[in-house]
Scaffold this active site. Sequence first.
Site, PDB file in Angstrom:
ATOM      1  N   GLY A 173       0.822  -1.218   0.000  1.00  0.00           N
ATOM      2  CA  GLY A 173       0.000   0.000   0.000  1.00  0.00           C
ATOM      3  C   GLY A 173       0.846   1.253   0.000  1.00  0.00           C
ATOM      4  N   ILE A 203       0.605   7.022   4.128  1.00  0.00           N
ATOM      5  CA  ILE A 203       1.701   6.772   5.070  1.00  0.00           C
ATOM      6  C   ILE A 203       2.625   5.659   4.591  1.00  0.00           C
ATOM      7  CG2 ILE A 203       0.449   7.718   7.052  1.00  0.00           C
ATOM      8  CD1 ILE A 203       0.000   4.854   8.025  1.00  0.00           C
ATOM      9  N   GLY A 204       2.123   4.757   3.744  1.00  0.00           N
ATOM     10  CA  GLY A 204       2.996   3.729   3.187  1.00  0.00           C
ATOM     11  C   GLY A 204       4.036   4.334   2.264  1.00  0.00           C
ATOM     12  N   TYR A 226     -23.522  -6.261   8.892  1.00  0.00           N
ATOM     13  CA  TYR A 226     -22.307  -5.539   8.494  1.00  0.00           C
ATOM     14  C   TYR A 226     -22.443  -4.031   8.674  1.00  0.00           C
ATOM     15  CZ  TYR A 226     -18.542  -3.799   5.452  1.00  0.00           C
ATOM     16  OH  TYR A 226     -17.450  -3.149   4.944  1.00  0.00           O
ATOM     17  N   ASP A 284      -2.514  -7.722  -5.193  1.00  0.00           N
ATOM     18  CA  ASP A 284      -3.916  -7.538  -4.814  1.00  0.00           C
ATOM     19  C   ASP A 284      -4.196  -8.438  -3.615  1.00  0.00           C
ATOM     20  OD1 ASP A 284      -6.630  -7.368  -4.507  1.00  0.00           O
ATOM     21  OD2 ASP A 284      -7.146  -8.062  -6.528  1.00  0.00           O
ATOM     22  N   LEU A 285      -4.219  -7.836  -2.445  1.00  0.00           N
ATOM     23  CA  LEU A 285      -4.373  -8.612  -1.206  1.00  0.00           C
ATOM     24  C   LEU A 285      -5.763  -9.209  -1.034  1.00  0.00           C
ATOM     25  CD1 LEU A 285      -2.351  -6.238   1.118  1.00  0.00           C
ATOM     26  CD2 LEU A 285      -1.819  -8.659   0.736  1.00  0.00           C
ATOM     27  N   THR A 288      -8.553  -8.145   2.700  1.00  0.00           N
ATOM     28  CA  THR A 288      -7.410  -7.273   2.381  1.00  0.00           C
ATOM     29  C   THR A 288      -6.571  -6.928   3.600  1.00  0.00           C
ATOM     30  OG1 THR A 288      -8.676  -6.323   0.554  1.00  0.00           O
ATOM     31  CG2 THR A 288      -6.787  -5.059   1.324  1.00  0.00           C
TER      32      THR A 288
END
Length: 323
Positions: free
Chosen positions: A32, A38-39, A188, A85-86, A133
């Site tokens: 990311g 921040i990454g 959810y 792609d996590l 993810t």
Amino acid sequence: MSEPTFSFTTTAQEVATVFAKEIQGKNVLITGTSVNGIGFETARVLAKHANLIIITGHNSERLKIAEDTLKNEVPSANIRPLILDLSSLAAVRKAAAEINAFPEPLHVLIHNAAAVIGPFKLTVDNFESQVATNHIGPFLLTKLLSSKLLASGTTHYTPRVIFVSAKGHIFCDGVNFSTLERPDPEGYEPLDAYFRTKVANILTAIELSRRSKGQINAYSLHPGVIMTNNMQRGDMVDSLKKLEILDENGRPSDKKHPWKTIPQGAATTVAAAFDSSLNDKPGAYLDDCVEANDTIAPHASDSANAERLWVLTERLIGESFTF
């Protein structure tokens, strides 16, 4: 030499300068890494000292922008982009195979990427998108890269895995084990689902450290409250107003939660990855660049929860994680 003094306002650049010797020669993978996150800031400050920075993203255009920006800002940097792609187990396996083919060992794996906090959505593997993810994908990636991490270990160095969690993990009652396995659109709520994945990050760091028996040190952290594109989405604003993170007009409010800049937000990640004083604190949770285990909610520090989550996640990915 006196211990460095870090605080709420410490920046990633300042932390990287303090630990420049520890960063030197290291190979680091950060998930990311889009510009203005921040990454990306973590990658930028580490690139000045590290041997290799592997940046990842699922969008090839954004990944190319990040690569070009880093190389422009740090001409000496060794940057290697990787599509990841996590949210897809197959995609994670493909990316891991590419990384494992690299000749270099891996010293630090930083799980920074997070899914969009939004409406209920299933992945190709029929997992809820945020938990896929933020937890399941990173768990599988760590498992598949464990040999490469272990290869960097020496008598003087223990490889590290870092999970960017959030203080917001206290706003839920823990991992919902039943919906992890059987996603439920009825119950959810986007922000609640996000907080539960952040609990999973903390538990995974604790259990990874325990199971590796000193071969890998894992840490989790709270980066701070930082303005991101995610926070400005329509379906997020109402939830953030309830927590008084945003005011009634949808603007940042520091009444309960003071805000950090992106450079300040990336600081704790850099400390978790390279502060040698953490060597004897595997599984620790950090805030403002220092160990803050006393601020973890009970449901996120419970060893039984950590073991249960580990075993269930192994079942979900169809692989056992052994050392």
